[in-house]
Design a protein around this motif. Structure first.
Motif, PDB file in Angstrom:
ATOM      1  N   GLY A  55       4.956 -37.459  33.923  1.00  0.00           N
ATOM      2  CA  GLY A  55       3.777 -36.697  34.327  1.00  0.00           C
ATOM      3  C   GLY A  55       2.675 -36.748  33.291  1.00  0.00           C
ATOM      4  O   GLY A  55       2.675 -37.576  32.379  1.00  0.00           O
ATOM      5  N   ARG A  56       1.769 -35.838  33.418  1.00  0.00           N
ATOM      6  CA  ARG A  56       0.616 -35.780  32.514  1.00  0.00           C
ATOM      7  C   ARG A  56       0.998 -35.103  31.200  1.00  0.00           C
ATOM      8  O   ARG A  56       2.010 -34.409  31.116  1.00  0.00           O
ATOM      9  N   VAL A  57       0.184 -35.268  30.192  1.00  0.00           N
ATOM     10  CA  VAL A  57       0.389 -34.615  28.902  1.00  0.00           C
ATOM     11  C   VAL A  57       0.155 -33.120  29.085  1.00  0.00           C
ATOM     12  O   VAL A  57      -0.859 -32.704  29.674  1.00  0.00           O
ATOM     13  N   ILE A  58       1.093 -32.299  28.577  1.00  0.00           N
ATOM     14  CA  ILE A  58       0.927 -30.850  28.705  1.00  0.00           C
ATOM     15  C   ILE A  58       0.819 -30.147  27.351  1.00  0.00           C
ATOM     16  O   ILE A  58       0.555 -28.949  27.300  1.00  0.00           O
ATOM     17  N   GLY A  59       1.019 -30.862  26.255  1.00  0.00           N
ATOM     18  CA  GLY A  59       0.919 -30.243  24.947  1.00  0.00           C
ATOM     19  C   GLY A  59       1.217 -31.240  23.848  1.00  0.00           C
ATOM     20  O   GLY A  59       1.616 -32.372  24.104  1.00  0.00           O
ATOM     21  N   LYS A  60       1.017 -30.789  22.627  1.00  0.00           N
ATOM     22  CA  LYS A  60       1.217 -31.621  21.446  1.00  0.00           C
ATOM     23  C   LYS A  60       2.535 -31.233  20.777  1.00  0.00           C
ATOM     24  O   LYS A  60       2.751 -30.063  20.444  1.00  0.00           O
ATOM     25  N   ALA A  61       3.435 -32.215  20.600  1.00  0.00           N
ATOM     26  CA  ALA A  61       4.728 -31.973  19.951  1.00  0.00           C
ATOM     27  C   ALA A  61       4.531 -31.571  18.493  1.00  0.00           C
ATOM     28  O   ALA A  61       3.572 -32.003  17.844  1.00  0.00           O
ATOM     29  N   PHE A  62       5.426 -30.758  17.988  1.00  0.00           N
ATOM     30  CA  PHE A  62       5.407 -30.251  16.620  1.00  0.00           C
ATOM     31  C   PHE A  62       4.165 -29.405  16.356  1.00  0.00           C
ATOM     32  O   PHE A  62       3.763 -29.212  15.221  1.00  0.00           O
ATOM     33  N   SER A  63       3.534 -28.937  17.420  1.00  0.00           N
ATOM     34  CA  SER A  63       2.350 -28.110  17.299  1.00  0.00           C
ATOM     35  C   SER A  63       2.386 -26.948  18.284  1.00  0.00           C
ATOM     36  O   SER A  63       2.068 -25.819  17.924  1.00  0.00           O
ATOM     37  N   ALA A  64       2.759 -27.198  19.530  1.00  0.00           N
ATOM     38  CA  ALA A  64       2.732 -26.178  20.573  1.00  0.00           C
ATOM     39  C   ALA A  64       3.563 -24.949  20.202  1.00  0.00           C
ATOM     40  O   ALA A  64       3.182 -23.824  20.527  1.00  0.00           O
ATOM     41  N   GLY A  65       4.667 -25.123  19.508  1.00  0.00           N
ATOM     42  CA  GLY A  65       5.534 -24.002  19.151  1.00  0.00           C
ATOM     43  C   GLY A  65       5.158 -23.288  17.884  1.00  0.00           C
ATOM     44  O   GLY A  65       5.796 -22.283  17.512  1.00  0.00           O
ATOM     45  N   ARG A  66       4.133 -23.753  17.186  1.00  0.00           N
ATOM     46  CA  ARG A  66       3.746 -23.120  15.913  1.00  0.00           C
ATOM     47  C   ARG A  66       3.392 -21.651  16.060  1.00  0.00           C
ATOM     48  O   ARG A  66       3.508 -20.877  15.108  1.00  0.00           O
ATOM     49  N   LYS A  67       2.976 -21.232  17.248  1.00  0.00           N
ATOM     50  CA  LYS A  67       2.591 -19.841  17.426  1.00  0.00           C
ATOM     51  C   LYS A  67       3.779 -18.893  17.217  1.00  0.00           C
ATOM     52  O   LYS A  67       3.599 -17.709  17.011  1.00  0.00           O
ATOM     53  N   TYR A  68       5.006 -19.400  17.248  1.00  0.00           N
ATOM     54  CA  TYR A  68       6.194 -18.576  17.027  1.00  0.00           C
ATOM     55  C   TYR A  68       6.657 -18.578  15.581  1.00  0.00           C
ATOM     56  O   TYR A  68       7.562 -17.833  15.229  1.00  0.00           O
ATOM     57  N   LYS A  69       6.057 -19.422  14.740  1.00  0.00           N
ATOM     58  CA  LYS A  69       6.423 -19.459  13.316  1.00  0.00           C
ATOM     59  C   LYS A  69       5.916 -18.207  12.627  1.00  0.00           C
ATOM     60  O   LYS A  69       4.826 -17.759  12.885  1.00  0.00           O
ATOM     61  N   LYS A  70       6.706 -17.672  11.772  1.00  0.00           N
ATOM     62  CA  LYS A  70       6.297 -16.481  11.018  1.00  0.00           C
ATOM     63  C   LYS A  70       5.994 -16.853   9.600  1.00  0.00           C
ATOM     64  O   LYS A  70       6.449 -17.724   9.005  1.00  0.00           O
TER      65      LYS A  70
END
Length: 190
Positions: A175-190
């Motif tokens: 499918g289409r690109v939905i996000g950037k790997a190793f970046s999209a989850g950064r919002k959960y990093k503390k």
């Protein structure tokens, strides 16, 4: 609620790998294997599992070298044919109008028209049951220039690889690109 399917070979997505080998007479052969994937980054390696009843298995045991050709969706019918016909008595390349190309680094053919090619030498075999596994060290990867982005990197949307669904026996595309790997989850990093 989730429904149990029991112990089955279900994983998503499954690749459509066309495994190329030569037989003892030097005739090119290829078959489709969906049981496979990258298994090591150092050394760069890929694993494919193939039943002993397959002609490609016999060829692999003799040569211990193979290629993986990854077809684009435009070659769905040809790739499917590689999976439903035996190469023991049939020249699958000729039947599909595809070109067997001798690999540069291993004694195996690849499909000239497919956009991504991996050249591999077997470094280990594992007897896992119905599908023994061949682990191949990747000696070279070739990607069509037309499947690269302006920076020279592989572009999945241009490669447009086939994806297999084992439970429905159907082919899909990415499918289409939905996000950037190793970046999209950064919002959960503390």
């Amino acid at each position: 609620m989730k429904r149990s399917f029991g112990a089955r070979t279900i994983a998503y997505p499954l690749p459509v790998f066309v495994v190329g080998t030569y037989d003892s007479a030097g005739k090119p052969d290829a078959m489709v294997a969906a049981w496979g994937g990258i298994c090591s980054s150092d050394p760069p390696s890929i694993a494919v599992s193939i039943r002993p009843s397959r002609y490609t298995y016999k060829n692999l045991m003799e040569t211990m070298e193979f290629t993986i050709s990854i077809p684009s969706t435009s070659y769905m019918a040809q790739a499917d044919y590689f999976g439903i016909e035996s190469g023991e008595k049939t020249d699958k390349f000729a039947a599909c109008g595809l070109t067997p190309v001798r690999a540069d680094h291993v004694n195996a053919p690849y499909v000239g028209e497919f956009p991504v090619i991996l050249e591999c030498r077997v470094i280990k075999t594992l007897d896992l049951g119905a599908h023994p596994q061949f682990i191949g060290q990747i000696l070279d990867v070739k990607i069509d220039e037309s499947a690269l982005d302006p920076e020279g990197r592989p572009d999945l949307s241009k490669i447009n690889p086939l994806i297999f669904d084992v439970t429905r026996s159907e082919y899909y595309t990415a499918g289409r690109v939905i996000g950037k790997a190793f970046s999209a989850g950064r919002k959960y990093k503390k």
